[in-house]
Design a protein around this motif. Structure first.
Motif, short mmCIF file in Angstrom:
data_model
loop_
_atom_site.label_atom_id
_atom_site.label_comp_id
_atom_site.label_asym_id
_atom_site.label_seq_id
_atom_site.Cartn_x
_atom_site.Cartn_y
_atom_site.Cartn_z
N ASP A 1 0.79 -1.22 0.00
CA ASP A 1 0.00 0.00 0.00
C ASP A 1 0.83 1.27 0.00
N ILE A 2 2.13 1.16 -0.26
CA ILE A 2 2.96 2.36 -0.23
C ILE A 2 2.52 3.36 -1.31
N GLY A 3 2.28 2.87 -2.50
CA GLY A 3 1.86 3.75 -3.60
C GLY A 3 0.53 4.40 -3.31
N LYS A 4 -0.39 3.58 -2.83
CA LYS A 4 -1.73 4.08 -2.47
C LYS A 4 -1.62 5.14 -1.38
N ASN A 5 -0.78 4.91 -0.37
CA ASN A 5 -0.62 5.89 0.71
C ASN A 5 -0.09 7.22 0.19
#
Lengths: 353, 222
Positions: B104-108
């Motif tokens: 979820d790094i990109g989403k965050n």
């Protein structure tokens, strides 16, 4: 490269086994043609089609060494890819350290749901891994032994997760990336500790019969970390793993995801026997930038999954022409990928059966 | 004086210094600068510079995260003094990582950039069931649904979510992104927009909610 070996650059004639071809390629010798492999681990090698045909399916094959080995053997037989490799995910080490893993389903690989650490500062909580005891490490060791007993001429790949990617499976990635800046010393200690343990696990896998190591460090991409962090934090521990394997005479390939252009020089300094790259990287451009690097890759896994088959053949052929030393997918292969597409990729280098 | 404080707010964000940002926000309040102005002409300006530094490959993910932390520290000081109605007409975004994927790094990052860009963001987290996107999009009256995945193996879930949204009659536009996603894939599965990275996602979100479907400039992946 520092590890130039006797015979580098000399060509080898006569008919080669798949294992000889790959190992000679990794030692820098010229061989009749590029090998084609799909290492396993993060660059997983499993297709639903083969699972259904053989009955050796995900998620059972993630935990049962017999099914794990049977699925790897069946994949090789069905696709013409020239290696065996396990496991089918990159959660084995994280689970052995107490990460909570969800096994996924027939097409979804396992993933880490809950992390054992909340901050890099907590790294002393991790105890040394025992490959014969912890989590699924014994299952992967046993699978490697079973594969070796079955196949002498086909290379067996031992798959390790690189320290940076492993760290982001042991604590929340967002926290880790913040702490790269806020807690560089603790980050360095954590990564060093992870690398030491990975080295021991890698040795155990080689003891069980693996011929080479692939270290996948997808999260260490320069796109995320930037070149400075890659050089000062990620690369030293990754390099230490490569050197430790070299001291034991084991060839080692390093895979990094995403755009690696900002970290070319740090990559070259890793001294890996081949660098595996994502589809976004141009093989020709990388070859120009790093003339001494042996490149592995980089057929798009999206293309492999979606096809059409003619396009897979064409792209694979062009990838070989562009100069890869080893033909391989650019990343993890989706389990819905049709076997015919994998066979088409392999067909770009293998003589027609 | 006002200019000086606004510059300090922006600089604190660029310097990734949360303490400096909240101190500057306090000074802004003391000297009578409207909180909205402190956010838009101070902190947000800093975040815009961070985006530029990211695109120039001087800042990377760790720097963006820490800059956003500094921005949020400043906003926390200012928020209690904001007029209540200023959040009402914000565009609503529902965002999440599709089922089967826990990266979820990109989403965050996209969430952080959208929030800092003035959107009201409802974050469903990671490994989100397809039906949950539909449920929440309907509940909050979303203008935009953002779907993210890092893995080839879960890309197909995006198509399922889009189909379910359309079938349920949800009018929200859909933007997709993540490692393996290409503009071509985005349009094949019926998404309205594609963002290559977090800063681009904000641009695409803005143009999507203004006009017709767009594919972001600079999309290079085949």
């Amino acid at each position: 490269m520092l590890h130039a070996r006797p015979g580098e650059g000399r060509s080898v004639s006569g008919s080669l086994s798949e294992k000889e071809r790959l190992l000679l390629t990794l030692s820098g010798r010229k061989v009749d043609r590029a090998p084609v492999i799909c290492p396993g681990g993060m660059m997983t090698m499993a297709s639903r089609e083969v699972m259904r045909e053989t009955g050796h399916r995900w998620p059972e094959a993630h935990r049962d060494p017999h099914r794990m080995a049977a699925l790897s053997l069946a994949m090789r037989a069905a696709t013409g890819l020239e290696n065996l490799g396990s496991p089918f995910c990159m959660t084995v080490e994280a689970e052995a350290w107490g990460g909570e893993v969800e096994d996924g389903d027939e097409v979804t690989p396992p993933s880490v749901l809950a992390y054992p650490l909340e901050s890099v500062r907590e790294w002393p909580k991790l105890r040394a891994l025992d490959p014969r005891r912890d989590g699924r490490l014994p299952a992967v060791l046993e699978c490697t032994r079973l594969l070796r007993a079955e196949e002498r001429e086909t290379p067996i790949v031992a798959n390790l997760v690189g320290p940076t990617s492993l760290a982001t499976s042991l604590l929340d990635a967002t926290t880790f990336y913040r702490e790269l800046r806020a807690e560089p010393d603790a980050v360095r200690s954590l990564l060093g500790f992870l690398a030491e343990n990975e080295i021991r696990y890698g040795e155990a896998l080689c003891g069980a019969g693996a011929d080479l190591i692939v270290i996948a460090d997808p999260s260490a991409t320069g796109e995320i970390l930037g070149p400075k962090n890659f050089r000062h934090l990620a690369a030293p521990t990754l390099g230490a793993m490569v050197q430790a394997m070299h001291r034991r005479g084991v060839p080692t390939i390093v895979h990094i995801c995403g755009d690696v252009r900002p970290i070319y020089s740090a990559l070259a300094d890793l001294d890996a026997d081949a660098l595996s790259i994502d589809s976004i990287v141009s093989v020709r451009e990388m070859q120009r930038a790093l003339p001494s690097a042996r490149i592995m890759g980089n057929v798009s896994t999206l293309l492999l999954e979606e096809g059409p088959v003619e396009r897979v053949s064409e792209v694979a052929r062009r990838t070989v022409e562009a100069g890869v030393a080893i033909l391989a997918p650019a990343c993890g292969v989706g389990a819905k990928t049709p076997v015919a597409h994998l066979r088409a990729m392999a067909g770009a280098v293998r003589p027609a059966a | 004086m006002t200019d000086q404080i606004l510059t300090e707010l922006a600089d604190a964000v660029v310097a990734m210094d949360a303490t400096r940002a909240s101190r500057a926000a306090g000074r802004a309040l003391e000297s009578g600068i409207a909180p909205v102005v402190a956010i838009l002409d101070g902190l947000s300006k800093g975040m815009e510079r961070v985006s530029e530094l990211y695109e120039a490959e001087e800042y990377f993910i760790p720097e963006i995260l820490l800059s956003a932390d500094a921005m949020n520290a400043g906003v926390d000081v200012l928020r209690p003094h904001l007029p209540k109605e200023s959040t009402r007409d914000k565009r609503k975004v529902v965002i999440g990582v599709v089922k089967g994927d826990t990266h979820d790094i990109g989403k965050n990052l996209v969430r952080i950039m959208l929030e800092n860009g003035g959107f009201e963001v409802h974050d469903l987290g990671r490994d989100v069931a397809h039906s949950r996107f539909v449920e929440v999009a309907r509940q909050v009256g979303a203008d935009l649904v953002c779907l993210s995945t890092l893995m080839t193996t879960t890309m197909d879930g995006m198509r399922v979510v889009i189909d379910e949204l359309r079938r349920a009659g949800v009018a929200a536009r859909v933007m997709v992104g993540g490692g393996p996603i290409s503009p071509g894939f985005a349009s094949r599965i019926g998404a309205d927009g594609y963002g290559r990275n977090a800063t681009e996602a904000v641009r695409v979100a803005r143009s999507l909610l203004g006009s017709g479907p767009v594919v972001a400039r600079g999309a290079t992946q085949a």
